[in-house]
Each structure stands twice: as structure tokens, then as C-alpha cells.
Design an enzyme around this catalytic site. Structure first.
Site, PDB file in Angstrom:
ATOM      1  N   HIS A  51       0.830  -1.218   0.000  1.00 58.85           N
ATOM      2  CA  HIS A  51       0.000   0.000   0.000  1.00 58.85           C
ATOM      3  C   HIS A  51       0.859   1.261   0.000  1.00 58.85           C
ATOM      4  O   HIS A  51       1.237   1.787   1.046  1.00 58.85           O
ATOM      5  CB  HIS A  51      -0.971   0.018   1.189  1.00 58.85           C
ATOM      6  CG  HIS A  51      -2.078   1.001   0.998  1.00 58.85           C
ATOM      7  ND1 HIS A  51      -3.389   0.632   0.744  1.00 58.85           N
ATOM      8  CD2 HIS A  51      -2.078   2.362   0.941  1.00 58.85           C
ATOM      9  CE1 HIS A  51      -4.130   1.707   0.567  1.00 58.85           C
ATOM     10  NE2 HIS A  51      -3.362   2.784   0.693  1.00 58.85           N
ATOM     11  N   HIS A 103       1.299   4.928  -2.462  1.00 59.50           N
ATOM     12  CA  HIS A 103       0.850   5.722  -3.617  1.00 59.50           C
ATOM     13  C   HIS A 103       2.043   6.375  -4.299  1.00 59.50           C
ATOM     14  O   HIS A 103       3.057   6.669  -3.665  1.00 59.50           O
ATOM     15  CB  HIS A 103      -0.147   6.789  -3.164  1.00 59.50           C
ATOM     16  CG  HIS A 103      -1.419   6.198  -2.651  1.00 59.50           C
ATOM     17  ND1 HIS A 103      -2.500   5.920  -3.458  1.00 59.50           N
ATOM     18  CD2 HIS A 103      -1.775   5.802  -1.405  1.00 59.50           C
ATOM     19  CE1 HIS A 103      -3.464   5.390  -2.735  1.00 59.50           C
ATOM     20  NE2 HIS A 103      -3.054   5.301  -1.476  1.00 59.50           N
ATOM     21  N   HIS A 154      -9.757   0.938  -1.715  1.00 60.23           N
ATOM     22  CA  HIS A 154      -9.704   1.491  -0.357  1.00 60.23           C
ATOM     23  C   HIS A 154     -11.099   1.376   0.270  1.00 60.23           C
ATOM     24  O   HIS A 154     -12.103   1.551  -0.422  1.00 60.23           O
ATOM     25  CB  HIS A 154      -9.377   2.988  -0.383  1.00 60.23           C
ATOM     26  CG  HIS A 154      -7.944   3.322  -0.639  1.00 60.23           C
ATOM     27  ND1 HIS A 154      -7.310   3.018  -1.806  1.00 60.23           N
ATOM     28  CD2 HIS A 154      -7.030   3.983   0.130  1.00 60.23           C
ATOM     29  CE1 HIS A 154      -6.057   3.472  -1.747  1.00 60.23           C
ATOM     30  NE2 HIS A 154      -5.863   4.056  -0.585  1.00 60.23           N
ATOM     31  N   GLU A 174     -11.673   3.344   5.990  1.00 60.24           N
ATOM     32  CA  GLU A 174     -10.676   4.256   6.542  1.00 60.24           C
ATOM     33  C   GLU A 174     -11.425   5.435   7.142  1.00 60.24           C
ATOM     34  O   GLU A 174     -11.376   5.692   8.339  1.00 60.24           O
ATOM     35  CB  GLU A 174      -9.732   4.719   5.430  1.00 60.24           C
ATOM     36  CG  GLU A 174      -8.690   5.738   5.866  1.00 60.24           C
ATOM     37  CD  GLU A 174      -7.938   6.347   4.683  1.00 60.24           C
ATOM     38  OE1 GLU A 174      -8.436   6.274   3.537  1.00 60.24           O
ATOM     39  OE2 GLU A 174      -6.859   6.921   4.921  1.00 60.24           O
ATOM     40  N   ASP A 228       1.389   3.960   2.917  1.00 60.09           N
ATOM     41  CA  ASP A 228       0.395   4.820   2.256  1.00 60.09           C
ATOM     42  C   ASP A 228       1.046   6.000   1.520  1.00 60.09           C
ATOM     43  O   ASP A 228       1.227   5.945   0.314  1.00 60.09           O
ATOM     44  CB  ASP A 228      -0.649   5.283   3.277  1.00 60.09           C
ATOM     45  CG  ASP A 228      -2.013   5.583   2.653  1.00 60.09           C
ATOM     46  OD1 ASP A 228      -2.148   5.415   1.428  1.00 60.09           O
ATOM     47  OD2 ASP A 228      -2.929   5.993   3.381  1.00 60.09           O
ATOM     48  N   ASP A 229       1.403   7.055   2.252  1.00 56.45           N
ATOM     49  CA  ASP A 229       2.014   8.249   1.651  1.00 56.45           C
ATOM     50  C   ASP A 229       3.128   8.782   2.558  1.00 56.45           C
ATOM     51  O   ASP A 229       2.920   9.762   3.275  1.00 56.45           O
ATOM     52  CB  ASP A 229       0.959   9.357   1.482  1.00 56.45           C
ATOM     53  CG  ASP A 229      -0.140   8.975   0.520  1.00 56.45           C
ATOM     54  OD1 ASP A 229       0.149   8.785  -0.677  1.00 56.45           O
ATOM     55  OD2 ASP A 229      -1.292   8.846   0.970  1.00 56.45           O
TER      56      ASP A 229
HETATM   57 ZN   LIG Z   1      -4.018   4.768   0.302  1.00 59.23          ZN
END
Ligand SMILES: [Zn+2]
Length: 351
Positions: A22, A24, A206, A209, A287-288
Site C-alpha cells: 500500500h 501511492h 480502499h 478508513e 500509504d504516503d
Molecule cells: Zn491509500
């Protein structure tokens, strides 16, 4: 019965072989690269991306999500040349390798870059070519997940699904759905995911969340999710959780992201332990990192420090990440063997 020998010092989490499922595209950029490219291109970065980095966000309210998206868009705007895409993927793969991640699946919505790189198809071709280069340079296997934006029209998602399927077997391994859960129901994207699944791609939307278990259920029941991005709120619905366990749906849990976006107050509030005890496959993800300030190894540190996972349990997290991946069978076998070696007494502790 003799107790198993206790390692003299904790096993190195860096040395633990793992997959990162996961992450991006823009969000994987090094902060230093963002600052450098922005200066070169005359892009003004807001304080939250310079001195105040990493930013504090509260995406559970609409304004917080908007702010997150705005920072993400600014970061994306520094990527202007094909060489930038190649650099980003190479540096990301180097960072993965440095943390023991040997298989990476990176998500990209090509519509965000298409105007700069000559359209959707050339953008995907560029990303795939850059991924192959990064793979060759670092030894980290890379698969690409094409992600549709749930705030756009479902027909756009179908276009992306066809594009993704057209590149299956050439580096695209999955189809995702990202952006604000509150502004686009999974249900509306059933057609796009059907195209992707028939084309042999993993379904990796996704869900769960920003919204509760209902959103996760739609991903599982309607989109045939093989994995769920986040999915942590599935913990609120025991029957849904049972289904996730029975079907072996991997939850891509990203604790630092949940804290960074204000989904939870602290890492301790992410129900990693509960999900694990229920038998849900969990693949930790960052994630980021560009916006949340930490990469993959930190998530495994949290497993040890905050969720109090033993090394055997941490090894199981790494196995879940491999089993939930699209890595070829021989790569999976090799990595699973390496995980066993990591856990074995006298394994590469502290390396
Ligand atoms: Zn994400």
C-alpha cells in the site's frame, strides 16, 4: 520442556523480508526530492511541506481531507518530466530495498498525470518502463496498481480498468479505488472492477478508513476485493470480519497514515492487534510517506513497540504481505523461506 533461546538483541526489522502493498505514487516521493524539484521548477511549497513537515491533518472532517488533497496535488505538480517519474520510482525502490522490502506494489491514478505525459496510455507505459528500470537497479520486484478515483464518474473508472487489463502481464497487477470514501460509494464502481477481475487483476479498493464497516462490506461483496486499502473499521462488525477471515481478504493496514490523517488519535488506537487476533490477514503499509513522515519499516516497529507483537507474530505479518501480493510463485516461495530463516534461532538477528 526447554524454553526457546532468546536472541541476545531483537531481530532486525530491516532484515525481515517483506512486501509493501500500500504505497501511492506521488506519496512515495522523498521529501528531499520534493523540496529540490519544487525549487528547480519554481513551485511554491506551503509551510506544511517545508518547515512544518510532516503536516498535521484531520481528514475525518471535510476540510482536513481537502487540505490533504491540496498538499498531494502540490506535490504531484513538481513531477513534470519523464525523468522525474523515473527518478521517483528509482528512489522509492532504493528506499524499499534499504528497509528490507523486496516486493513493492505501487498505486497510481494515471489521470492525474495524463495531461503532462501525452495521455493515459503513454503515462501508464512511462510508469511501467520506469518500474522496470527501478527493479533492475535495485532488485526490488515492482508491480503497478492502477487506481481509479472514486470522486470521478464510474465510466472514467471503466476506462482505467480496460487500460489496466491491457497492461496485465506487463507490470500491472491490480486495480484500486482511492480518494474520499464519503464522496463515492464502492457500489458504483462494480462494472469497472468486473472488467479488472475478468482481466486477471487483483481487486484492491480502499475502504473502511474514513467510513465504517458498511464501506468495507461493499468492497468485499460488490467489488470482490482481494485486498482492502486500510479496512481497519471492519473490526466494528464481527460478521464482516469473519467473512474477511474466511475469504482471506488482506487488509492493507497503515498505522502512521491513520494517525497522520487524524483517523485515530494515536497509533495505539489502530486495531492491529484485534484484527490479527481475529485471524485477518494484515499487510502493513506506509500509504504516503511524503505526507505522513514514515516509511514501511516504521510500521513494523509500531507492531513491535505499540501492538506488542512477538517476532513470530511479526514474521506472520511479513508472510501475510507476501501471500497477499501479486508476486510470482517463485518469488513468494523465496521470500517466505527467507522469513523462516529470519525467525529461526541464529537467523540474521540485528543485521
Ligand atoms: Zn491509500
Amino acid at each position: 520442556m526447554k524454553a526457546p533461546p532468546v536472541p541476545a538483541r531483537p531481530r532486525s526489522l530491516i532484515a525481515l523480508p517483506k512486501a509493501h502493498l500500500h504505497l501511492h505514487f506521488t506519496g512515495s516521493m522523498r521529501h528531499s526530492t520534493l523540496v529540490e524539484l519544487a525549487a528547480e521548477r519554481g513551485v511554491h511549497l506551503p509551510e506544511a511541506l517545508v518547515g512544518g513537515w510532516p503536516p498535521e491533518l484531520h481528514a475525518t472532517d471535510e476540510r482536513g481531507w481537502f487540505r490533504f488533497q491540496r498538499l498531494y496535488d502540490i506535490a504531484r505538480s513538481v513531477l513534470r518530466e519523464p525523468a522525474d517519474v523515473r527518478r521517483l520510482l528509482r528512489e522509492t525502490a532504493e528506499d524499499e530495498a534499504a528497509e528490507g522490502s523486496q516486493w513493492l506494489e505501487i498505486q497510481v491514478d494515471p489521470s492525474g498525470y495524463a495531461s503532462r505525459f501525452g495521455g493515459l496510455t503513454p503515462t501508464v507505459e512511462l510508469v511501467l518502463d520506469a518500474a522496470r528500470e527501478a527493479e533492475a537497479a535495485t532488485g526490488v520486484g515492482i508491480g503497478v496498481i492502477i487506481a481509479a478515483n472514486r470522486t470521478r464518474h464510474p465510466l472514467d473508472a471503466k476506462t482505467l480498468a480496460r487500460l489496466a487489463v491491457g497492461h496485465a502481464g506487463r507490470g500491472v497487477v491490480g486495480f484500486g479505488l482511492s480518494n474520499d470514501e464519503r464522496r463515492g460509494r464502492a457500489y458504483d464502481f462494480e462494472g469497472a472492477f468486473r472488467i479488472a477481475s475478468r482481466g486477471g487483476l487483483l481487486s484492491t479498493p480502499h475502504g473502511g478508513e474514513l467510513l465504517g464497516p458498511g464501506s468495507v462490506r461493499e468492497c468485499v461483496d460488490t467489488l470482490g476485493a482481494d485486498r482492502i486499502g486500510h479496512g481497519v473499521r471492519a473490526v466494528e462488525d464481527p460478521r464482516l470480519l469473519e467473512k474477511i477471515v474466511a475469504r482471506g481478504v488482506t487488509l492493507e493496514v497503515c498505522p502512521s497514515s491513520n494517525v497522520g490523517l487524524g483517523v485515530v488519535q494515536t497509533a495505539a488506537d489502530v486495531p492491529v492487534r484485534e484484527l490479527f487476533e481475529a485471524g485477518a490477514p494484515i499487510a502493513l503499509g506506509a500509504d504516503d510517506p511524503l505526507l505522513f513522515g514514515s516509511r514501511l519499516a516504521r510500521q513494523y516497529e509500531l507492531a513491535r513497540e505499540v501492538y506488542e507483537f512477538s517476532d513470530a507474530e511479526i514474521a506472520e505479518l511479513a508472510r501475510y504481505s507476501i501471500r497477499g501480493s501479486a508476486a510470482p510463485v517463485d518469488v513468494r516461495k523465496e521470500l517466505l523461506d527467507q522469513i523462516d530463516a529470519w525467525l529461526a534461532p541464529g537467523g540474521p538477528a540485528g543485521r
